[in-house]
Motif scaffolding. Structure first.
Motif, PDB file in Angstrom:
ATOM      1  N   ARG A 149       8.736  14.342 -17.596  1.00  0.00           N
ATOM      2  CA  ARG A 149       9.340  13.052 -17.347  1.00  0.00           C
ATOM      3  C   ARG A 149       8.694  12.346 -16.161  1.00  0.00           C
ATOM      4  O   ARG A 149       8.278  11.179 -16.256  1.00  0.00           O
ATOM      5  CB  ARG A 149      10.849  13.205 -17.077  1.00  0.00           C
ATOM      6  N   MET A 150       8.592  13.058 -15.040  1.00  0.00           N
ATOM      7  CA  MET A 150       8.039  12.459 -13.834  1.00  0.00           C
ATOM      8  C   MET A 150       6.551  12.163 -14.006  1.00  0.00           C
ATOM      9  O   MET A 150       6.053  11.120 -13.588  1.00  0.00           O
ATOM     10  CB  MET A 150       8.261  13.368 -12.625  1.00  0.00           C
ATOM     11  N   LEU A 151       5.841  13.090 -14.649  1.00  0.00           N
ATOM     12  CA  LEU A 151       4.413  12.881 -14.848  1.00  0.00           C
ATOM     13  C   LEU A 151       4.175  11.624 -15.676  1.00  0.00           C
ATOM     14  O   LEU A 151       3.352  10.774 -15.336  1.00  0.00           O
ATOM     15  CB  LEU A 151       3.798  14.099 -15.538  1.00  0.00           C
ATOM     16  N   SER A 152       4.927  11.499 -16.739  1.00  0.00           N
ATOM     17  CA  SER A 152       4.819  10.324 -17.592  1.00  0.00           C
ATOM     18  C   SER A 152       5.090   9.043 -16.811  1.00  0.00           C
ATOM     19  O   SER A 152       4.330   8.069 -16.881  1.00  0.00           O
ATOM     20  CB  SER A 152       5.822  10.452 -18.744  1.00  0.00           C
ATOM     21  N   LYS A 153       6.173   9.065 -16.054  1.00  0.00           N
ATOM     22  CA  LYS A 153       6.556   7.883 -15.274  1.00  0.00           C
ATOM     23  C   LYS A 153       5.503   7.522 -14.220  1.00  0.00           C
ATOM     24  O   LYS A 153       5.098   6.357 -14.104  1.00  0.00           O
ATOM     25  CB  LYS A 153       7.898   8.138 -14.593  1.00  0.00           C
ATOM     26  N   GLU A 154       5.062   8.521 -13.486  1.00  0.00           N
ATOM     27  CA  GLU A 154       4.122   8.252 -12.400  1.00  0.00           C
ATOM     28  C   GLU A 154       2.757   7.820 -12.927  1.00  0.00           C
ATOM     29  O   GLU A 154       2.092   6.970 -12.339  1.00  0.00           O
ATOM     30  CB  GLU A 154       3.991   9.486 -11.500  1.00  0.00           C
ATOM     31  N   LEU A 155       2.340   8.384 -14.044  1.00  0.00           N
ATOM     32  CA  LEU A 155       1.084   7.954 -14.656  1.00  0.00           C
ATOM     33  C   LEU A 155       1.167   6.489 -15.085  1.00  0.00           C
ATOM     34  O   LEU A 155       0.220   5.721 -14.906  1.00  0.00           O
ATOM     35  CB  LEU A 155       0.737   8.841 -15.852  1.00  0.00           C
ATOM     36  N   ARG A 156       2.325   6.104 -15.607  1.00  0.00           N
ATOM     37  CA  ARG A 156       2.508   4.705 -16.008  1.00  0.00           C
ATOM     38  C   ARG A 156       2.438   3.795 -14.783  1.00  0.00           C
ATOM     39  O   ARG A 156       1.784   2.755 -14.807  1.00  0.00           O
ATOM     40  CB  ARG A 156       3.854   4.536 -16.716  1.00  0.00           C
ATOM     41  N   ASP A 157       3.102   4.221 -13.706  1.00  0.00           N
ATOM     42  CA  ASP A 157       3.051   3.467 -12.443  1.00  0.00           C
ATOM     43  C   ASP A 157       1.611   3.286 -11.977  1.00  0.00           C
ATOM     44  O   ASP A 157       1.179   2.184 -11.650  1.00  0.00           O
ATOM     45  CB  ASP A 157       3.814   4.219 -11.347  1.00  0.00           C
ATOM     46  N   ALA A 202       0.826  -1.204   0.000  1.00  0.00           N
ATOM     47  CA  ALA A 202       0.000   0.000   0.000  1.00  0.00           C
ATOM     48  C   ALA A 202       0.861   1.256   0.000  1.00  0.00           C
ATOM     49  O   ALA A 202       0.622   2.188  -0.773  1.00  0.00           O
ATOM     50  CB  ALA A 202      -0.927   0.004   1.211  1.00  0.00           C
ATOM     51  N   LEU A 203       1.883   1.280   0.859  1.00  0.00           N
ATOM     52  CA  LEU A 203       2.754   2.449   0.917  1.00  0.00           C
ATOM     53  C   LEU A 203       3.469   2.665  -0.409  1.00  0.00           C
ATOM     54  O   LEU A 203       3.568   3.804  -0.888  1.00  0.00           O
ATOM     55  CB  LEU A 203       3.789   2.291   2.041  1.00  0.00           C
ATOM     56  N   ASP A 204       3.948   1.583  -1.002  1.00  0.00           N
ATOM     57  CA  ASP A 204       4.679   1.712  -2.269  1.00  0.00           C
ATOM     58  C   ASP A 204       3.807   2.306  -3.369  1.00  0.00           C
ATOM     59  O   ASP A 204       4.287   3.071  -4.200  1.00  0.00           O
ATOM     60  CB  ASP A 204       5.208   0.342  -2.707  1.00  0.00           C
ATOM     61  N   VAL A 205       2.545   1.933  -3.369  1.00  0.00           N
ATOM     62  CA  VAL A 205       1.636   2.437  -4.395  1.00  0.00           C
ATOM     63  C   VAL A 205       1.466   3.950  -4.283  1.00  0.00           C
ATOM     64  O   VAL A 205       1.397   4.654  -5.290  1.00  0.00           O
ATOM     65  CB  VAL A 205       0.261   1.747  -4.297  1.00  0.00           C
ATOM     66  N   LEU A 206       1.446   4.463  -3.057  1.00  0.00           N
ATOM     67  CA  LEU A 206       1.245   5.903  -2.839  1.00  0.00           C
ATOM     68  C   LEU A 206       2.534   6.702  -2.817  1.00  0.00           C
ATOM     69  O   LEU A 206       2.514   7.927  -2.964  1.00  0.00           O
ATOM     70  CB  LEU A 206       0.528   6.130  -1.498  1.00  0.00           C
ATOM     71  N   ASN A 207       3.654   6.007  -2.640  1.00  0.00           N
ATOM     72  CA  ASN A 207       4.925   6.698  -2.469  1.00  0.00           C
ATOM     73  C   ASN A 207       5.395   7.418  -3.723  1.00  0.00           C
ATOM     74  O   ASN A 207       5.022   7.070  -4.832  1.00  0.00           O
ATOM     75  CB  ASN A 207       5.995   5.716  -2.026  1.00  0.00           C
ATOM     76  N   GLY A 208       6.262   8.361  -3.488  1.00  0.00           N
ATOM     77  CA  GLY A 208       6.757   9.183  -4.572  1.00  0.00           C
ATOM     78  C   GLY A 208       6.143  10.563  -4.430  1.00  0.00           C
ATOM     79  O   GLY A 208       5.034  10.724  -3.924  1.00  0.00           O
ATOM     80  N   LYS A 209       6.853  11.512  -4.928  1.00  0.00           N
ATOM     81  CA  LYS A 209       6.499  12.916  -4.703  1.00  0.00           C
ATOM     82  C   LYS A 209       5.214  13.327  -5.413  1.00  0.00           C
ATOM     83  O   LYS A 209       4.521  14.244  -4.974  1.00  0.00           O
ATOM     84  CB  LYS A 209       7.665  13.769  -5.215  1.00  0.00           C
ATOM     85  N   TRP A 210       4.871  12.646  -6.521  1.00  0.00           N
ATOM     86  CA  TRP A 210       3.814  13.174  -7.383  1.00  0.00           C
ATOM     87  C   TRP A 210       2.546  12.342  -7.453  1.00  0.00           C
ATOM     88  O   TRP A 210       1.544  12.793  -8.010  1.00  0.00           O
ATOM     89  CB  TRP A 210       4.366  13.380  -8.792  1.00  0.00           C
ATOM     90  N   LYS A 211       2.570  11.119  -6.910  1.00  0.00           N
ATOM     91  CA  LYS A 211       1.421  10.234  -7.087  1.00  0.00           C
ATOM     92  C   LYS A 211       0.151  10.806  -6.481  1.00  0.00           C
ATOM     93  O   LYS A 211      -0.894  10.840  -7.139  1.00  0.00           O
ATOM     94  CB  LYS A 211       1.718   8.858  -6.476  1.00  0.00           C
ATOM     95  N   LEU A 212       0.218  11.266  -5.260  1.00  0.00           N
ATOM     96  CA  LEU A 212      -0.965  11.832  -4.616  1.00  0.00           C
ATOM     97  C   LEU A 212      -1.472  13.064  -5.352  1.00  0.00           C
ATOM     98  O   LEU A 212      -2.657  13.142  -5.685  1.00  0.00           O
ATOM     99  CB  LEU A 212      -0.668  12.178  -3.159  1.00  0.00           C
ATOM    100  N   PRO A 213      -0.597  14.044  -5.626  1.00  0.00           N
ATOM    101  CA  PRO A 213      -1.054  15.214  -6.383  1.00  0.00           C
ATOM    102  C   PRO A 213      -1.749  14.833  -7.685  1.00  0.00           C
ATOM    103  O   PRO A 213      -2.771  15.427  -8.033  1.00  0.00           O
ATOM    104  CB  PRO A 213       0.246  15.972  -6.656  1.00  0.00           C
ATOM    105  N   ILE A 214      -1.222  13.850  -8.379  1.00  0.00           N
ATOM    106  CA  ILE A 214      -1.827  13.419  -9.644  1.00  0.00           C
ATOM    107  C   ILE A 214      -3.210  12.832  -9.397  1.00  0.00           C
ATOM    108  O   ILE A 214      -4.181  13.174 -10.081  1.00  0.00           O
ATOM    109  CB  ILE A 214      -0.930  12.376 -10.352  1.00  0.00           C
ATOM    110  N   ILE A 215      -3.297  11.962  -8.397  1.00  0.00           N
ATOM    111  CA  ILE A 215      -4.587  11.354  -8.076  1.00  0.00           C
ATOM    112  C   ILE A 215      -5.612  12.421  -7.720  1.00  0.00           C
ATOM    113  O   ILE A 215      -6.747  12.403  -8.200  1.00  0.00           O
ATOM    114  CB  ILE A 215      -4.431  10.341  -6.916  1.00  0.00           C
ATOM    115  N   VAL A 216      -5.201  13.357  -6.896  1.00  0.00           N
ATOM    116  CA  VAL A 216      -6.110  14.421  -6.498  1.00  0.00           C
ATOM    117  C   VAL A 216      -6.566  15.226  -7.717  1.00  0.00           C
ATOM    118  O   VAL A 216      -7.748  15.535  -7.866  1.00  0.00           O
ATOM    119  CB  VAL A 216      -5.455  15.361  -5.461  1.00  0.00           C
ATOM    120  N   ALA A 217      -5.630  15.534  -8.601  1.00  0.00           N
ATOM    121  CA  ALA A 217      -5.973  16.288  -9.808  1.00  0.00           C
ATOM    122  C   ALA A 217      -7.032  15.547 -10.606  1.00  0.00           C
ATOM    123  O   ALA A 217      -7.961  16.158 -11.152  1.00  0.00           O
ATOM    124  CB  ALA A 217      -4.729  16.523 -10.656  1.00  0.00           C
TER     125      ALA A 217
END
Lengths: 129, 129
Positions: free
Chosen positions: A58-66, A22-37
DNA sequence: CGGTATCCGATAGGATACTG
DNA sequence: CAGTATCCTATCGGATACCG
């Protein structure tokens, strides 16, 4: 007793694994902001990029893929020109809301607690002076 | 409309901050294992080191300090020779249990979801072959 | 016993340039 | 528009040695 310890260890691992997942899925600087958006509705890459302040392509692309790999975000491509790609939250992502709420509540509580500790330390310092 | 967007952004930040706080407190490879180890009662440095499998002295020391700074762990020193140091969970750490339970539940649910997606993909592949 | 100091590799994430 | 490629830095965490 050795057996007992080993049993205790494997039990710990069993408890720990889903928590780590669960933590790994949410971890990273941008995952939560993206989800909220995306909770405000489906959005295109550029829109998310503008709304999530400070994220690089770059990060947006990566995190969206994750997030997509984890089944939380759906990527849809329209074959127009230029291509239009929209991202949206999946039904599965709904189940995250409880977790996020629990994290938010505890985060707020924790901040209170730290302030309390802080002021206690201050009064000790004051009484010592 | 610019005003509206700015308002939306600041609201997001306000929502995001406590969530990030909570995640940061739990983050790191060893924090959860250490907390779990201490739920079985107060323990000495060496005991934790042995029970948390794979952790080095360096990391254990660092993470215990982190947890103490966050008010989740209490460090007590007995002035014997050699010194005896015991670590225990604080009352505040009790409040974490709900969060951890939420994370664990979602972790389990999420694993189910991934398996489901996987088998759906498999059947698509099967039907394509 | 309960750590700290030092070094090192791996990973996260930022900056910039480029592409179909 | 929706990314990818490349390069770079900073932080995380492991290995080992040492210390009061």
């Amino acid at each position: 007793m050795k057996k007992q310890e080993e049993k205790e260890h494997s039990e710990c691992m069993g408890i720990l694994r889903p928590i780590r997942d669960a933590l790994d899925v949410l971890n990273g600087k941008w995952k939560l902001p993206i989800i909220v958006a995306l909770t405000f509705g489906e959005k295109r890459f550029g829109e998310i990029s503008r709304e999530v302040n400070g994220v690089t392509d770059r990060m947006l692309s990566k995190e969206l893929r994750d997030l997509e790999l984890n089944g939380l975000v759906k990527r849809r491509v329209e074959n127009t020109y230029p291509v239009k790609v929209t991202y949206s939250l999946t039904p599965h992502s709904e189940s995250l809301k409880t977790v996020i709420a629990a994290l938010r509540d505890w985060g707020l509580l924790h901040r209170q607690e730290l302030l309390k500790e802080c002021s206690e330390k201050d009064s000790i310092v004051e009484s010592a002076s």
